[in-house]
Design a protein around this motif. Sequence first.
Motif, PDB file in Angstrom:
ATOM      1  N   ARG A 126       0.832  -1.199   0.000  1.00 32.65           N
ATOM      2  CA  ARG A 126       0.000   0.000   0.000  1.00 32.65           C
ATOM      3  C   ARG A 126       0.872   1.257   0.000  1.00 32.65           C
ATOM      4  NH1 ARG A 126      -4.263  -1.975   4.701  1.00 32.65           N
ATOM      5  NH2 ARG A 126      -5.143  -3.734   3.522  1.00 32.65           N
ATOM      6  N   ARG A 236      -8.931  -5.773  -0.583  1.00 34.88           N
ATOM      7  CA  ARG A 236      -7.630  -5.224  -0.971  1.00 34.88           C
ATOM      8  C   ARG A 236      -7.757  -4.176  -2.074  1.00 34.88           C
ATOM      9  NH1 ARG A 236      -4.281  -9.940  -2.925  1.00 34.88           N
ATOM     10  NH2 ARG A 236      -2.662  -8.330  -3.119  1.00 34.88           N
ATOM     11  N   HIS A 239      -8.227  -0.926  -0.608  1.00 32.03           N
ATOM     12  CA  HIS A 239      -7.182  -0.534   0.346  1.00 32.03           C
ATOM     13  C   HIS A 239      -5.839  -0.400  -0.365  1.00 32.03           C
ATOM     14  CE1 HIS A 239     -10.258  -1.819   3.191  1.00 32.03           C
ATOM     15  NE2 HIS A 239      -9.564  -1.305   4.164  1.00 32.03           N
ATOM     16  N   VAL A 240      -5.806   0.433  -1.365  1.00 26.34           N
ATOM     17  CA  VAL A 240      -4.565   0.681  -2.110  1.00 26.34           C
ATOM     18  C   VAL A 240      -3.665   1.638  -1.342  1.00 26.34           C
ATOM     19  CG1 VAL A 240      -3.663   1.719  -4.244  1.00 26.34           C
ATOM     20  CG2 VAL A 240      -5.602   0.145  -4.332  1.00 26.34           C
ATOM     21  N   THR A 241      -4.264   2.521  -0.536  1.00 19.05           N
ATOM     22  CA  THR A 241      -3.492   3.494   0.242  1.00 19.05           C
ATOM     23  C   THR A 241      -3.566   3.157   1.726  1.00 19.05           C
ATOM     24  OG1 THR A 241      -5.365   5.003   0.554  1.00 19.05           O
ATOM     25  CG2 THR A 241      -4.025   5.290  -1.436  1.00 19.05           C
ATOM     26  N   GLU A 242      -2.629   3.719   2.492  1.00 20.14           N
ATOM     27  CA  GLU A 242      -2.604   3.546   3.943  1.00 20.14           C
ATOM     28  C   GLU A 242      -2.403   4.907   4.598  1.00 20.14           C
ATOM     29  OE1 GLU A 242      -3.234   2.053   7.334  1.00 20.14           O
ATOM     30  OE2 GLU A 242      -3.167   0.622   5.677  1.00 20.14           O
ATOM     31  N   GLN A 244      -6.821   4.430   4.343  1.00 24.35           N
ATOM     32  CA  GLN A 244      -7.761   4.655   3.255  1.00 24.35           C
ATOM     33  C   GLN A 244      -8.088   6.145   3.151  1.00 24.35           C
ATOM     34  OE1 GLN A 244     -10.673   1.452   4.639  1.00 24.35           O
ATOM     35  NE2 GLN A 244     -11.030   1.465   2.424  1.00 24.35           N
TER      36      GLN A 244
END
Length: 383
Positions: A126, A236, A239-242, A244
């Motif tokens: 991510r 998933r 949830h590409v970024t951390e 979201q």
Amino acid sequence: MTEIQGEIARGFEPVRDAFAENFAREQEIGAAVTVYQHGRPVVDLWAGQADADTGRAWTSDTLQFVFSATKGVTAICALVLAQRGALDLDAPVADYWPEFAAEGKGRIPVRWLLTHQAGLPVLDERVPLAEALRWDPVVEALAAQRPVWEPGTAHGYHALTYGWLVGEVVRRITGRSLGSFLREEIAAPLDLDFWIGLPAAEHHRVSRAISWEMEDLKASVDAPEVMFDPTSLAMRTHHVTEPQFDHRDPRVWAAEMPSVNGLGTAHSLARLYAALVSEVDGVRVLDERTVAEASTVHTSGVERIHGFDIRYGLGFLLPPENGQPSPLVGPRSFGHPGYGGSLGFADPEHGLGFGFVANHLGAPQLVDPRSLRLARAVYACLS
């Protein structure tokens, strides 16, 4: 009783009734719906509150975060370039974006980005949200990513990555971000109030959206179980970024995430789709040949992410043939819904452009009862 504002042409009164019914039956807070037919508005309604906490009223220029309804707008940008001959949909993505060829992706055609067949709905690692909002870090991660299925053999909803994938091809061709291309080449000629990358001066017009609580989502019979399994592709792909992204965050409004962060009015969404199938105040965005190709089935069946049995054109959802519920009522309609209920679509047979936005975000489902009620009312008027 909520006061409905706006205008409606004779013969389309059932749409007003359906809009009022949404407030009476669906806990609507603030919303707007617009319908164009043959290049002119026949329905333009709004009602309720843009901010339930402050009591700020919804007005004709209230902006709403439309989530995945943005994807249809992003597809239109790519199709404009294809129509002009600047983009070959059957050329490898790597012809425009050389770094993309890594990990065996050198032969993936641009077309498969639009049809969700590239096998790139997730990232192995991510990207920190602050970096993702700068664009390049996600693009670089996607270029280095190995597909999670053999490209072209299946389709699966690229919930977030779609916008960066298509947007980077647009940027490589034009030298401009997708949001800039949209603003200068499409929104300005049509006088649209729709943004991917909202200027700070416009932030005060954004409605305050109300989301469902997690326990309510789990109780929704239409929410796919895979949405709550942290190991699933469905989880998933969102949830590409951390962490979201937060749709209430002004930093997200100002950035460009062309899968999800479009902000606009129902009127502009309808006007844009109307200009795909008719001339609107002297402007037509796509010609008939491009519309025919974009609204032809390119892939169908059960997609790999949520397990929905759906059909895609070039960046657009198409009506099902199997009688399943769909936000697209007309058999020749094409468009894109967004999480929470937003919907934009066109229908070349009837010369329609439709836009609906609301700030009471519904459960994650393919068909929102509010937009479906409105769309059915539109077609009832036509018959």
